[in-house]
Structures are given as structure tokens and as C-alpha cells.
Design a protein around this motif. Structure first.
Motif, PDB file in Angstrom:
ATOM      1  N   ARG A 164      -2.138 -61.979  -7.093  1.00 24.58           N
ATOM      2  CA  ARG A 164      -1.486 -61.114  -8.074  1.00 24.58           C
ATOM      3  C   ARG A 164      -0.007 -61.460  -8.162  1.00 24.58           C
ATOM      4  N   ALA A 165       0.627 -61.015  -9.251  1.00 25.59           N
ATOM      5  CA  ALA A 165       2.088 -61.097  -9.345  1.00 25.59           C
ATOM      6  C   ALA A 165       2.612 -59.686  -9.140  1.00 25.59           C
ATOM      7  N   ILE A 166       3.612 -59.545  -8.278  1.00 23.19           N
ATOM      8  CA  ILE A 166       4.169 -58.205  -8.065  1.00 23.19           C
ATOM      9  C   ILE A 166       5.650 -58.218  -8.413  1.00 23.19           C
ATOM     10  N   LYS A 167       6.001 -57.359  -9.335  1.00 24.99           N
ATOM     11  CA  LYS A 167       7.403 -57.254  -9.706  1.00 24.99           C
ATOM     12  C   LYS A 167       8.041 -56.110  -8.927  1.00 24.99           C
ATOM     13  N   VAL A 168       9.187 -56.403  -8.317  1.00 24.64           N
ATOM     14  CA  VAL A 168       9.886 -55.390  -7.527  1.00 24.64           C
ATOM     15  C   VAL A 168      11.266 -55.165  -8.152  1.00 24.64           C
TER      16      VAL A 168
ATOM     17  N   ASP B 203      10.794 -44.863  -2.236  1.00 22.64           N
ATOM     18  CA  ASP B 203      12.105 -44.237  -2.409  1.00 22.64           C
ATOM     19  C   ASP B 203      13.024 -44.491  -1.232  1.00 22.64           C
ATOM     20  N   ALA B 204      12.440 -44.539  -0.028  1.00 18.75           N
ATOM     21  CA  ALA B 204      13.274 -44.749   1.167  1.00 18.75           C
ATOM     22  C   ALA B 204      13.973 -46.102   1.090  1.00 18.75           C
ATOM     23  N   ALA B 205      13.233 -47.123   0.631  1.00 20.94           N
ATOM     24  CA  ALA B 205      13.817 -48.458   0.560  1.00 20.94           C
ATOM     25  C   ALA B 205      14.481 -48.724  -0.794  1.00 20.94           C
ATOM     26  N   GLY B 206      14.323 -47.783  -1.739  1.00 21.55           N
ATOM     27  CA  GLY B 206      15.032 -47.877  -3.017  1.00 21.55           C
ATOM     28  C   GLY B 206      14.483 -48.891  -3.994  1.00 21.55           C
ATOM     29  N   TYR B 207      13.180 -48.943  -4.124  1.00 19.76           N
ATOM     30  CA  TYR B 207      12.630 -49.834  -5.164  1.00 19.76           C
ATOM     31  C   TYR B 207      11.321 -49.273  -5.704  1.00 19.76           C
ATOM     32  N   PHE B 208      10.941 -49.794  -6.906  1.00 20.05           N
ATOM     33  CA  PHE B 208       9.580 -49.567  -7.359  1.00 20.05           C
ATOM     34  C   PHE B 208       8.948 -50.920  -7.625  1.00 20.05           C
ATOM     35  N   TYR B 209       7.638 -50.952  -7.710  1.00 22.48           N
ATOM     36  CA  TYR B 209       6.963 -52.232  -7.924  1.00 22.48           C
ATOM     37  C   TYR B 209       5.825 -52.045  -8.902  1.00 22.48           C
ATOM     38  N   CYS B 210       5.433 -53.154  -9.553  1.00 21.19           N
ATOM     39  CA  CYS B 210       4.202 -53.084 -10.330  1.00 21.19           C
ATOM     40  C   CYS B 210       3.377 -54.326 -10.056  1.00 21.19           C
ATOM     41  N   ILE B 211       2.108 -54.085  -9.871  1.00 19.03           N
ATOM     42  CA  ILE B 211       1.173 -55.162  -9.547  1.00 19.03           C
ATOM     43  C   ILE B 211       0.514 -55.612 -10.846  1.00 19.03           C
TER      44      ILE B 211
END
Lengths: 338, 206
Positions: free
Chosen positions: A60-64, A106-114
């Protein structure tokens, strides 16, 4: 959507440098539940893209997207909300890259989409993680200078249709360019949905120089202008800044005649005066589809050629017959002295 | 002209972005963007013809435009400094000289000589005037064409481009684009007169 705070189920990422375990390096890896992040395959102002493998072994490609890349929290939340809105829609249109899952840490300050993974430039869907390179339209252009007109028309129609789908739902893409059009199983799809935004919220100035209309980005019509510039580049093999120049080696071949006709659609998408452009994506799509019918495919072209040959031979036979009859008649008249 | 066409293929955008970020204290970003777009090719090609490498020439473009930004008000006040064309030529010449001096210093210290340009490739000072004049004229024409290109009807520009810039016979242009010869002549006339007007405007701007 997953709101992931514990990361308890996350798989351990591999060290991208291959230099063994380095805690400082692995600490910088984002953690995505049930996925092994293998290698960073792209990064830009809007985030990083990782090659990853899920628990079933599918690539997969994961965008962070990190909050720290934004000056304020609001635009970060806006991007996140854009993706949330886009995620279920992405799988409803063949011209959009499928977003399979969205989550945030939220703790690490990012969102991602697979997302589904683009074909590899050499091996298509047979991915070798060490050598994987995503096949984008920009990459295709490095291998072949120009894309044949019928292919440009098909690609244009797919993307225009995807834009129509997005625009109808109040979303715009904002950064259409060859590197944001990827191929999955050989079919073109619109990628980098990180930039997709709700039309009402698309105030920030994003996009890529040369693909942005003179009046600025952030409208549905600007997406069409950008698509026009993409079609200009791939059909002529020229740089977008050369627009509206035509290739200097235009000849009188069928391809070149088609290219001139096709460039009329490109011009209609990219006119300096926005009032003279396509108003909507479906108007552009209709023009592309109408053109598609007029472009001969190889089989039609072969049949046309056959028909021309048959007419030619028939004409020659009729001509020779008429000529022979006339000569015969003349000789007959001379013989009989009249 | 052909050299400038080749230069057009270079991507000036990264240079412009880094330059504009250095000029961020200046009030009017748009006019500096416009200034850059109008003159970068001139400065760049003169620097290349003076024997500099591409990287050095890009630096000269940046440094020259920064010099312009710094002294432009003084120049506007003090007409004894001469024409804009002469003033820009001097600034460009000085920045080229700076680059050559920097290179001499670097060559003294460095072991790598990969960017070394043989001294015979650097034109003699007597050539400078002719180079500048030639590049100035070519650049004015290019800058004017660039401006006009986005203002005229695309079909007219395509006819003008093939007929005038690519030197196609008028009949071939007409046949290829599916128009009549009269339309080609009309497009040529319209675009050419706008370009002439634009050249005059560029010359009178300073």
C-alpha cells in the motif's frame, strides 16, 4: 476512520537506510496500525508518502501529514476534514486513487491515509519493495516524449470525469499535474488527494506554477485549466510554459491532424480569459468524448484504408472499361466510314 | 535568438523563488517577479557568454537583481548614472567580475577543478559591448513575445509562431491549421504590432 492513540497493534517499521537498528532513526517513523512501513517513496510540502505492507502482505501507499508542517492547527484540521470527506467517495470513481483508510495519531501530531499503490515503473503490480518506483504520468513523459492523441483523449476523459465527480460533491483537487496522475493496473487515476479541499474552504494558495490559471487557483475551473495544461504537455511533448505553441515538426500525418484538432480542446480549457473556458468538468468531458469518436482507432483506420483501396480499384476497372468501349466504338466508326 | 530559445528551456523558477525569498523585505513582490521574468535571461546569457558555468550564471542573475533592488531608487533619482540599459550592463558586468574573482580564489584553494573554464573561453573586454547589445535586443524581443503570448487569442499566436518564429511558408501554416492565408496574415499583423508596442513600453519603462 481510526483515532489511534495507543499504537499497541502497530507493526515495527524497517530501517529505511538498511543500516541495522538505529533507535533514533526508527523513532522518526510514523506508526500505522497493522502496517509495516518499508520505505519513504515521496515527500512534499503536504506530507510524506511511504511504501507499506499490510498484515495480509498487500503493498500500500501511506500518506502521512504532520501538524508541525502547518503554521496553525486550523489548516491541518481542514486538510484532515478534506480527506475524511474524500475517503468514502474515492472508491466510487475509477479515475480517483482509492483511499482505504484514514487515521490519526494526536500524540505524535499526524494523520495518515492508506491508499492503493501505483504500479511500479518496470514491473507494474509485481512490487519489489527495494526497487519500487511509482508509475506516474510525469515518469511516463521521461520515457516517451509524446503520448499518442487517442491515449491523451482517453486519459483526459478519465480525469475530467473524476473531476466532474469531485466538483459535483463540492470538492476540488487544486494541484493537477503529471506527477499527480498515477497508474494502477495500467489505468490513470488522480492522486495526491492530500490537496483535495472543499470548494468553500479552498482559500490557501496551493498548486504548481504553470498549471495555475492567471486568476489564481482554488476553483473548479482552475482544476480544468490545470488538466488542459497536462494534456498540452503530454500531447505536444512541450513544456507547459510554451503553451499555446504547437510542435514545430507538425506534418500532414493523420496523427498530426488529430493533434491540431485535439489542441482545440486544450485551448478551450486554458484560455487566458476564463469566460471563454469550459465552465464545468462535464462540458470538458463531453468535448473529449465527442472527439474520441472522431479519432480513428487502428482497426477503423485499417478498414478505411481497405475501403479506399477497393474504391480505387473499382474506379480503375470502370475507367479502363469505359476507355476500351470508347476506343472500340471509335475504331468501329472509322471502319464503317461514318 | 536560437540561443535564447535554448535558454527558455531552462527552468528559471527555482532561482526566482530563492531570489524572491531574499527580497522579501521589498514592498512589491509582484513587480520584482515581473522584473525577474523580463531580465533574467539577459543577465544569464551574458554571464554564460562571459565564460561562467550555469551555476555561476544563476548566482550572477541573483546577485545582479539584488544590486538593482538595492540601488534602484538612487538610480531613479540620479539621472547622471545614464540609461537603465547602461546601468544594468554595469551591474551585470561587476557581478560577473565578482564571480570570476571568486573562482580564482576557489581554484587557488580547491583541488577539484571540475567547473574550471579555460581562460580562452572568457571573451576579451572589447567583445563585451557587442555581446551586451546583441543580448539586450534579443532579450527585449523575447520578453515582449512572452508578454504578448498570454494576451492574444491562442489561435493567433499559433499562426504567428509557425509563420514568423518557426519560418514556415504561409501556405503550410494555413493548410496545417485549417485556416485561409488571409487569416494567417491577419494574425501575424495583430501579434506583431502588439509585440512592437510592448518593446516600446519595455524600453520606455525606465
Amino acid at each position: 476512520m481510526t483515532v489511534d492513540k495507543s499504537n499497541a497493534s502497530a507493526m515495527t517499521p524497517r530501517d529505511p537506510t538498511g543500516s541495522g537498528s538505529s533507535s533514533s532513526k526508527t523513532a522518526a517513523f510514523p506508526v500505522v496500525p497493522d502496517h509495516e512501513l518499508i520505505r519513504l517513496i515521496g515527500s512534499g510540502s503536504s506530507g510524506q508518502v511511504w511504501l507499506a505492507k499490510n498484515a495480509l502482505g498487500t503493498y500500500r501507499a501511506i500518506k502521512v501529514v504532520y501538524e508541525k508542517t502547518f503554521r496553525h492547527r486550523r489548516p491541518f484540521e481542514r486538510e484532515f476534514n478534506g480527506i475524511l470527506k474524500f475517503e468514502p467517495l474515492s472508491r466510487l470513481h475509477d479515475g480517483l486513487v482509492d483511499v482505504l483508510h484514514v487515521g490519526r495519531n494526536d500524540a505524535a501530531g499526524y494523520f495518515y491515509c492508506i491508499m492503493e499503490l501505483a504500479d511500479d515503473v518496470n514491473t507494474a503490480q509485481a512490487v519489489n519493495p527495494d526497487e519500487y518506483q511509482p508509475r506516474t504520468l510525469a515518469h511516463d513523459l521521461t520515457r516517451r516524449k509524446q503520448v499518442p492523441v487517442p491515449e491523451c483523449v482517453r486519459l483526459g476523459a478519465t480525469i475530467a470525469s473524476a473531476l466532474h465527480f469531485l466538483h459535483e460533491r463540492g470538492l476540488i483537487h487544486r494541484d493537477i499535474k503529471p506527477s499527480n496522475i498515477i497508474f494502477v493496473n495500467g489505468a490513470p487515476k488522480l492522486a495526491d488527494i492530500g490537496l483535495v479541499a472543499q470548494i468553500s474552504e479552498a482559500r490557501s494558495y496551493v498548486g504548481t506554477e504553470g498549471f495555475i490559471p492567471p486568476e489564481g487557483p482554488g476553483t473548479a475551473q482552475a482544476d480544468l485549466y490545470s488538466l488542459g495544461k497536462v494534456l498540452y504537455e503530454i500531447s505536444t511533448g512541450k513544456d507547459r510554459n510554451d503553451y499555446p505553441e504547437l510542435p514545430p515538426d507538425l506534418g500532414n500525418t493523420r496523427h498530426d491532424r488529430d493533434l491540431i484538432q485535439f489542441s482545440k480542446i486544450v485551448v478551450k480549457a486554458c484560455r487566458a480569459n476564463s469566460n471563454q473556458r469550459f465552465k464545468t468538468a462535464d462540458a470538458m468531458l463531453a468535448a473529449l468524448l465527442a472527439f474520441q469518436f472522431s479519432v480513428d482507432d487502428p482497426i477503423k483506420e485499417r478498414n478505411r484504408q481497405r475501403l479506399i483501396n477497393i474504391i480505387g480499384i473499382a474506379g480503375a476497372v470502370i475507367g479502363i472499361t469505359v476507355f476500351t468501349i470508347l476506343i472500340w466504338r471509335l475504331v468501329w466508326l472509322l471502319k464503317h466510314g461514318q | 535568438m536560437s540561443q535564447l530559445m535554448t535558454l527558455l528551456a531552462e527552468d528559471p523558477i527555482p532561482t526566482r523563488y530563492s531570489l524572491l525569498s531574499r527580497l522579501q523585505n521589498w514592498d512589491d513582490q509582484e513587480s520584482w517577479k515581473d522584473f525577474f521574468d523580463t531580465y533574467w535571461r539577459l543577465i544569464y546569457s551574458v554571464a554564460i557568454k562571459s565564460g561562467l558555468t550555469e551555476t555561476e550564471a544563476q548566482d550572477v542573475v541573483q546577485e545582479t537583481i539584488i544590486s538593482v533592488a538595492k540601488d534602484v531608487n538612487k538610480f531613479k533619482r540620479d539621472r547622471s548614472l545614464g540609461s537603465f540599459k547602461g546601468w544594468l550592463r554595469n551591474l551585470t558586468r561587476w557581478r560577473i567580475a565578482d564571480a570570476l574573482r571568486k573562482r580564482t580564489r576557489r581554484d587557488d584553494h580547491a583541488t577539484s577543478q571540475e567547473e574550471f573554464v579555460p581562460v580562452e573561453n572568457i571573451p576579451a573586454p572589447s567583445d563585451n559591448e557587442a555581446i551586451w547589445e546583441e543580448e539586450w535586443q534579443a532579450n527585449l524581443l523575447e520578453a515582449a513575445i512572452d508578454r504578448v503570448k498570454h494576451r492574444v487569442k491562442e489561435e493567433h499566436y499559433q499562426m504567428f509562431d509557425l509563420y514568423v518564429l518557426k519560418h514556415w511558408p504561409v501556405t503550410r501554416v494555413a493548410k496545417t491549421l485549417g485556416v485561409n492565408i488571409g487569416q494567417v496574415y491577419l494574425a501575424k499583423h495583430r501579434v506583431a504590432s502588439l509585440i512592437k508596442k510592448e518593446i516600446r513600453a519595455l524600453e520606455e519603462r525606465w
